[in-house]
Design an enzyme around this catalytic site. Structure first.
Site: not given
Length: 325
Positions: A62, A131
């Site tokens: 990322e 998540h």
């Protein structure tokens, strides 16, 4: 794109398609967004139609993805980054808050940063750890970033297109539990990117929400109406900047305000809203501004997430408390 009934996922897909068609400098970057079409299939079919140099499958890194997007923006591109899940954005946090958010100011306005970072956020899908997080306050707290979150397909489509066209960096938060909610998508945008909307008029109290909680507040308002209570529901849409004028006008009319979000109440976005509304609406208030949100604890395992997430009963309990004053 023709107007019609779409779910949020398809509305976002169509927005990305139109943006790619309209500007050859627009490109998409992210993990598994190409051949797979993303874990939520938001980019489904786009690599096939626009090629691997416009829809780019990146390594699982990322910080590298966002860093590369910053470099591309400096060279005149409009990169749209997908972070696969909310909790995965933290490796890129330094790039976002230290570089991306500050480039424009550091360059005294001479450098534009047209980077859009799409992040599926929030819970309600029975996911595993990292998540289901709601970290909007981190980004809204960071000067130099625009932060928005749609709650319906029409806003999802047009707000994403407006975000991509912006010369400023935009954190685009997508409520993943609402991806399959359907609604009408219009032929034109109804509002500017940073305007709030009154989605249900009322007179007794104002429910202020964004993203996944707008639907919960609408359900709460419908339930309250059965008891003769008329609740106004405001969809913020933009979290930075916030359209305080619309929110303040609503709270002044109703005399009561309740802020609802999935993120923990402690130092969440509701804290800023409560403080600002208390200052600006003090002489109109019949009760303190109340907050309903998640608990000050790590997001729990999926089997008990419904206990953690604000629901209709917790919103209506806050309404009862507000009306008791």
């Amino acid at each position: 794109m023709m107007a019609g009934q779409l779910n949020i996922a398809k509305a976002l897909n169509e927005a990305l398609r139109k943006s790619l068609e309209n500007d050859p400098k627009t490109l998409l970057m992210g993990e598994d967004i190409g051949k797979l079409g993303g874990v939520f299939r938001i980019t489904d079919g786009l690599q096939k139609d626009f090629g691997e140099d416009r829809v780019i499958d990146t390594p699982l890194a990322e910080s590298g993805i966002v860093g590369t997007a910053i470099g591309l923006a400096l060279r005149g591109y409009r990169p749209v980054v997908e972070i696969q899940f909310d909790g995965f954005v933290y490796p890129a946090f330094d790039q976002i808050v230290t570089q991306l958010a500050k480039m424009h100011a550091r360059a005294l306005g001479h450098v534009k940063m047209p980077v859009t970072i799409r992040i599926p956020y929030g819970g309600g899908i029975g996911a595993v750890e990292h998540h289901s997080e709601s970290h909007e306050a981190y980004f809204a707290h960071t000067a130099g970033l625009r932060v928005v979150s749609p709650s319906n397909p029409n806003d999802a489509h047009w707000m994403l297109r407006q975000a991509i066209e912006s010369d400023d960096p935009v954190i685009f938060l997508e409520p993943k539990r609402r991806y399959w909610d359907k609604g009408e998508v219009q032929d034109e945008a109804e509002l500017p990117l940073h305007s709030a909307r009154i989605v249900r008029p009322g007179t007794d109290a104002t429910l202020i929400a964004y993203g996944p909680m707008v639907k919960v507040c609408q359900e709460a308002a419908a339930a309250a109406e059965e008891d003769g209570r008329k609740l106004e529901v405001v969809d913020l849409r933009s979290l930075s900047p916030i359209d305080f004028a619309t929110v303040e006008a609503s709270v002044k009319r109703t005399g009561r305000g309740i802020v609802v979000h999935e993120a923990p109440v402690f130092l969440g976005l509701g804290a800023e809203l409560a403080a600002r509304l208390t200052e600006s609406c003090f002489y109109h208030l019949e009760a303190p501004i109340l907050r309903v949100g998640g608990y000050h604890a790590p997001y729990p395992p999926s089997r008990v997430e419904e206990t953690y997430l604000p629901d209709l009963d917790r919103v209506l309990d806050a309404v009862d408390r507000a009306l008791a004053f």
